[in-house]
Structure formats: C-alpha cells, structure tokens
Design an enzyme around this catalytic site. Structure first.
Site, PDB file in Angstrom:
ATOM      1  N   HIS A   6       0.850  -1.205   0.000  1.00 19.75           N
ATOM      2  CA  HIS A   6       0.000   0.000   0.000  1.00 19.75           C
ATOM      3  C   HIS A   6       0.881   1.248   0.000  1.00 19.75           C
ATOM      4  CE1 HIS A   6      -4.035  -1.701   0.461  1.00 19.75           C
ATOM      5  NE2 HIS A   6      -3.505  -2.608   1.247  1.00 19.75           N
TER       6      HIS A   6
ATOM      7  N   ASP B  53      -0.670  -4.574   6.037  1.00 22.40           N
ATOM      8  CA  ASP B  53      -1.711  -5.420   5.452  1.00 22.40           C
ATOM      9  C   ASP B  53      -1.504  -5.665   3.961  1.00 22.40           C
ATOM     10  OD1 ASP B  53      -2.144  -2.617   5.231  1.00 22.40           O
ATOM     11  OD2 ASP B  53      -4.166  -2.986   4.488  1.00 22.40           O
ATOM     12  N   GLU B  54      -2.053  -6.777   3.518  1.00 21.54           N
ATOM     13  CA  GLU B  54      -2.273  -7.067   2.096  1.00 21.54           C
ATOM     14  C   GLU B  54      -1.031  -6.930   1.213  1.00 21.54           C
ATOM     15  OE1 GLU B  54      -6.899  -6.203   1.342  1.00 21.54           O
ATOM     16  OE2 GLU B  54      -5.724  -4.366   1.521  1.00 21.54           O
ATOM     17  N   ASN B  55       0.081  -7.444   1.683  1.00 28.06           N
ATOM     18  CA  ASN B  55       1.262  -7.460   0.826  1.00 28.06           C
ATOM     19  C   ASN B  55       1.205  -8.736  -0.007  1.00 28.06           C
ATOM     20  OD1 ASN B  55       3.795  -7.322  -0.315  1.00 28.06           O
ATOM     21  ND2 ASN B  55       4.815  -8.113   1.520  1.00 28.06           N
TER      22      ASN B  55
END
Ligand code: ACM
Length: 704
Positions: free
Chosen positions: A267, A330-332
C-alpha cells in the site's frame, strides 16, 4: 487526596432531592417509568433517572474548581455556547477560565486533575442533577468533558422551558481504546472535515483518532526531511505539519489521541514517485487511481529502505506526540518481491522461506526504529507472526480469530472486524458486534488484552462531501458498544436514540443530513426533491465490496464522481427499516405464536403506518419519472423507481387481502414471490430494502 476529599464532602453536602427510580434492565434502560424517554448515547455505566426536572434560564452559570486545565475550560466554554445555541437563552457567562469559580453557580464542576491524552487514563465522572443544582465531579478533565456531553444530551424542553432531567450518573468506559480510523488517502479531506469529526467523536466519548496517511493513492502529510513524498505523491492534497499540529491540539483538548498510520511495506505506491529507490521494482511510478490490492512494495533487502525509514519515522515521531505508531502491514501480495532478484537472493542467503517471514524480518527492523523513538507499534493483523515480540498492538480486521489468538498470546489487541462502515451494513449489525466474543470463552486476564476497537472509514467511495454521512450516525452506535456495559444491546432503543443523536451531531457541524438534501437538489436540478427523497428512504447501496467488483463499463477511479443516487443513499435506510419493523409487528396478529408487546417507537399502529408508507411509495414513480425525464443523471434509477412502486402496490394489495380474511392461492403466491425476487436485483448499485417485508406479507396472506 485533598481534592478527592473535597469532592466527597461537596457531594454529600449538596442537596439532591431526587425521587430515585432505579432502572437497570436492558429494555428499560433509557426510560423513566411512566414518563419520558432519555436520549443518552452512549448509555452510562450506572444511571438512576427520576421524574424531577431542573429548569434553566438566563441566570444559568457554571463554576469550575479543583485542578483545572485547558481541556475543562475549553469544553466548559463550548458547553455554554452549545447550551445557549440550543435554547436561545442569552447566558451572561462568556469564557470559562481556571478562575471561573462562582459560589452561586447552578452547575458546579470539580476536577481532581487536569485532562491527559494517554491510553488508560481515568475517564470516569459522576453527575447529579436535581431541582436544586447540578454537580459534575471527576478525577481529571477527561471525565469532566464526558460529563458535560452527557449533561447536554439530558437537555429537553416542555411548555415551561428547557430543563435537565434529574438523575444520578456514575460513568466510566468499558474499553480504554475507542477509535475511529479515517483514510485520508483514497480521497483527501481538508482540515475542517477532520475537526468536525473530532467534535462528533467527543460527543460520542471516543478517544482515538487513527489517521491513515499513506497509500497507493496518496501521501497526505508534509515531510520536511523527504519533501518529494508529499510533493509528488499527493496531487497537492496533503496536511502541512502546521495543520497536523492544529488537528492534534484540537483533538487533545477533546480528550482524543491522534496517531498516524504509514502503511508499509505494501500500500505504498505514492512513496515511490519521489523516492523510487525505496521500491522493489525498478519502474516509473504514478499515483494509483484504481482501488484494490496493488503489487508495489518497499524493498526489505536494501539498507537504504531502513536508513530512509529511520529518518522519516524520526521526523513523524516528533510531529505526533502519541506513544503509538501504526505501520499498516496489510495485504502485501509479494508479487514485486518475487520479481526482484536481489530480494530473492537475500531470502536465500538468510534462509527466509516465504513473504510472511520476510515481512516479519522487515517488521522487526521497523520495530527497532520505533523503539529508538519511544514509539509502540500497532499493525493490522498480518503482523501477528511468530518471532514478533508481544509489546506490539494487533488491529484485527480480517476476522475475530486473529484478535483471539493475539489476546491469548498476551498481545494487546483492538477489534475492527465488524466495524468496517464502508461495507454499507445496517447499524444493528455493527452495534451487536462485541469486542469480547462470547464463544471464545476467554479468561478475564486474556479479556484484559482486548483494549477496545476502532471504526474504519475507508475512502474509496467517500469524498469530503459525503464522508460524514458514511461515518455518522452509525459510528455513534459503535461508540456505545465501546463505552457502555455489555448488557446494553436493545436494538430498537438504540435506533430511537440514534435519531436524536443524529440531529445533535448536525448541530456540531456534521454534514450527514444537509449534504444529502444538497445532493438531491443537485440531482434534480433543484426541482421538487420529495419523490427522490421517498426513493432514497427505502434503498441502500449494495453491501460489502460489491461496488468495487462490479466489472461493468463504469470502472471507479479516484477522480470518479461520487454524486449519484448511490452516493447520497443511506447505509441503513430509515423508512425501509421502519417498514420492515412495522411489517413484523403487523403480521404478529396473524401468527399463533405468543409474542412480546410491540416495541415500535415510531408508531403504535403498524397497519396504518404500513398503509401510509406503501401508499406514498406506490404513487411515487408517477411523480419521480417527471423529474427523471429532465435529469439525465437520474436515468439510471428509472427502473428502480418503477420497481419500488410495484413492490408497494403488491404490499397494499396483500394487506387488503389479509384484512378481508382472504387467502392467496398457492399459484398466486408463487407468482408474487417470483416478481418480488426479481425486484431484489440491484439497479444503479442500489437495492430496494422493503422487498423482504412485502415477501413476508405475501407468505402470511398465503397461510404460511
Ligand atoms: C485493511 O482493510 N486492508 C486493513
């Protein structure tokens, strides 16, 4: 000790003449027996309401004594202005200072200490209202400002004037961490938007503002050390450091901690426009305009990354005085890590088996940096990995499991799963989501690790114009979950109180009500908005992240308009909810089951309510289609409008049938249910939220 002694003596000496009427049950909690209802939100821990009233007039004054700081003086002054504004009374008192002690004052405020913004500060207060006087006592300013909010919520009016309801309240929060996360990256909000949301947070006794400041779609804070971050990564839309100091101070005097989130390693596209060396892939970066998980990520195998982040975190640690610092995490998806030969080599050399282990290594380095600057780490639940020390805070968003696991492993944790207000859920669903999960059977020691929760306001579908309407009033109900005793969970009463809370929030400057009206005027080109309002009152945006994944011709981009009907619609359409509720009440008389007494607060005649509302809706399309004809932007809702009128007609026909003791044949029932199922299909990203009620009517009218 001395102050506490004085407080005790004054509490005893003050003449309180309450005819106490103890009320503790869930259903009755806001009701004075045989009398009016109270609109407090959040409900206090211990509350005794009584019938007497303390009327106020122009002579109303307040007095402060004890240890008084800016938190108390500032909010006591605001209290006077809000009281004066709401009542039209010309109150003489102007600004409250530390010296505003006045023996003849009706409201006596006594504070044992000045307010602090710190986790686990004492936020309790005692409030007593009687005909003879009002006393507000707290161990420090935090409790005082909450007591003032409670007192303003007690203000009512009758033919004799404005009054506070007599009561005795002993209050303190259930959880110490009662937060709101605002994403200012997908869309940026100017400082006044943040300030009015801070005012609303205080009104709901929330105490943590988590600012999500960096994303693929924008870098939103000025960095003097690395100016290309905000210069290249923000389209010019960012907070200057002076503005951020102003926000932090504004929040501080309202008892609210502000802490930043810089999402890493993923992100993070917006960082790479100015500093591509931080990234994992050698390419040309631009600010991301679409939504969803993106591939870019910081390079964890390059010392430059850590040197950069050390300087950057050092700068931000000075700007943000709070002891916590959120690193996202988050969300790597690991895609760019896979594409980088150096990173792959680094993993081999260090026997790192996957992206999770690599991210843990990265987090451990970041933790060292944070520790150097006296900061504690907060991260999304992905950072809960073996080999992370347990002095970090886990913010659970993907499910409750991570929170339970973290709490059991002695990590402090906060819950956001269930508080994602960008999912367009009904208030009730968020409200009943408790941070302490009953089935988890946690021991009291483990429960203590659950510090509370945070509402998350992600900004894919919000701009400054409609963000208040996405956050409020639903967040008020969640704030009650964070503050009030667990037994407070009467949904009808919550909705009843929320109506009052909502317009009081508007008084604070929130735009959730007026901007909806403005949006309707724009959509109708300032024609009569009544018929559009009737439609908006019974539809809701499709839930969850369905809007992200429409895959239709219109793909959302950061610059897309958020001005269509779906953008001004309620996440919890009030009239639709009342129609569903009235339907449930109405069909009870056709049910053999014994049921509880009606708990409708908006009508005592559900049949008449249904007939009135359905009549209005069945005639609505005729009027709305005339408006739609001259408003191209409204064309997309034409079939929706038509369907609403058809649903309403079926509802009316069915009630008529029921009232004349007739039954639908099975064939007719199937026919109607099939039509109704078709009306459930979203149109213009909106769903009609009264179809399920009419289905129920049809089934009852068919003898089911
Ligand atoms: C998140 O919603 N990606 C934390």
């Amino acid at each position: 000790m001395k102050i506490k002694g004085i407080i005790m003596i004054i509490m005893v000496l003050m003449l309180f003449n309450c005819k106490q009427n103890e009320i503790r049950s869930d259903a009755d909690v806001t009701k004075i027996k045989n009398d009016e209802k109270i609109n407090l939100m959040p409900i206090p821990k211990d509350m005794h309401l009584s019938k007497g009233r303390h009327y106020i007039n122009e002579n109303f004054k307040l007095s402060v004594e004890g240890q008084i700081g800016k938190m108390t003086t500032n909010n006591a002054t605001r209290f006077l202005r809000r009281l004066s504004g709401r009542t039209g009374l010309f109150l003489d008192q102007d600004f409250i200072t530390t010296k505003s002690k006045c023996d003849s004052a009706e409201l006596k405020i006594i504070s044992g200490g000045i307010g602090k913004v710190k986790l686990n500060v004492d936020e309790s207060y005692s409030l007593e209202v009687s005909e003879d006087g009002i006393g507000l006592f707290a161990n420090n300013g935090n409790g005082i400002i909450y007591g003032l909010e409670t007192l303003l919520q007690l203000l009512k009016a009758d033919e004799n004037g404005y009054y506070f309801t007599n009561c005795k309240i002993e209050d303190e929060p259930r959880f110490p961490w009662r937060g709101l996360m605002i994403d200012v990256c997908r869309h940026f909000y100017p400082i006044n938007v943040i300030k009015r949301n801070i005012d609303a947070m205080l009104a709901m006794k929330m105490n943590v503002l988590h600012l999500h400041l960096s994303e693929d779609q924008g870098f939103r804070i000025e960095s003097k050390v690395f100016p290309k971050l905000h210069e290249k990564g923000s389209d010019g839309l960012y907070f200057t450091q002076n503005q951020m100091k102003e926000i932090i101070e504004y929040a501080r005097v309202r008892g609210i901690r502000v802490y930043p989130e810089f999402d890493m390693p993923s992100h993070s596209t917006s960082w790479f426009l100015g500093y591509p060396k931080l990234s994992s892939l050698d390419t040309v970066y631009s600010v991301e305009r679409t939504w969803g998980v993106q591939d870019p990520a910081m390079n964890p195998a390059n010392e430059y990354t850590y040197q950069f982040l050390d300087k950057f975190i050092g700068e931000m640690s000075e700007l943000f005085p709070d002891e916590y610092f959120h690193i996202g995490g988050d969300e790597n998806n690991g895609i760019h890590w896979k594409k980088n030969k150096d990173i792959q080599k680094y993993m081999k050399e260090n026997e790192i088996k996957d992206k999770h282990e690599l991210q843990t290594k990265f987090n451990q380095r970041i933790l060292k940096i944070l520790t150097k600057y006296n900061k504690k780490m907060v991260g999304w639940d992905e950072i809960l990995q073996p080999n992370m020390p347990n002095n970090i805070i886990i913010q659970s968003w993907r499910g409750k499991e991570a929170m339970i696991e973290a709490a059991k492993k002695s990590y402090n944790t906060i819950l956001s799963n269930g508080y994602y207000i960008d999912l367009f859920w009904d208030t009730e669903r968020h409200y009943l989501n408790d941070p302490i999960i009953k089935d988890a059977n946690l021991s009291p020691d483990v429960e203590k690790n659950i510090l509370g929760g945070e509402v998350t306001s992600w900004a894919e579908f919000t701009k400054a114009e409609n963000v208040d309407s996405r956050i409020w009033p639903r967040t008020a109900a969640i704030a009650e979950r964070f503050w009030s005793p667990k037994y407070v969970k009467n949904v009808d009463d919550m909705y009843r109180r929320l109506e009052t809370v909502s317009f009081h929030l508007e008084e604070l400057g929130l735009t959730h009500i007026k901007n909806r009206e403005m949006g309707m005027r724009r959509l109708t080109n300032n024609e009569d908005v009544n018929s559009l309002r009737n439609l908006v009152n019974v539809v809701e945006p499709i839930e969850n992240y369905t809007r992200h994944r429409r895959g239709e011709k219109k793909r959302y981009l950061q610059q897309s308009p958020l001005t269509r009907v779906v953008d001004i619609s309620y996440s919890d359409a009030p009239i639709a909810r009342k129609i569903r509720k009235a339907t449930n009440e109405y069909i009870k008389k056709y049910s053999s089951e014994t049921t509880e007494k009606s708990s409708l607060y908006f009508t005592n005649n559900p049949k008449q309510y249904l007939i009135n509302e359905l009549n209005k809706l069945s005639n609505n399309h005729k009027k709305l289609e005339l408006i739609i004809a001259n408003s191209p932007v409204l064309k997309e809702i034409k079939p929706l409008s038509e369907n609403i009128s058809k649903v309403a007609k079926i509802g009316l026909e069915t009630i008529d049938h029921l009232e004349s003791n007739k039954k639908f044949s099975q064939k007719k029932e199937q026919e109607l249910l099939k039509i109704l199922t078709d009306f459930k299909k979203p149109i213009a990203e909106l769903e009609i939220r009264i179809v399920s009620a009419v289905e129920k009517l049809v089934m009852v009218a068919s003898g089911e």
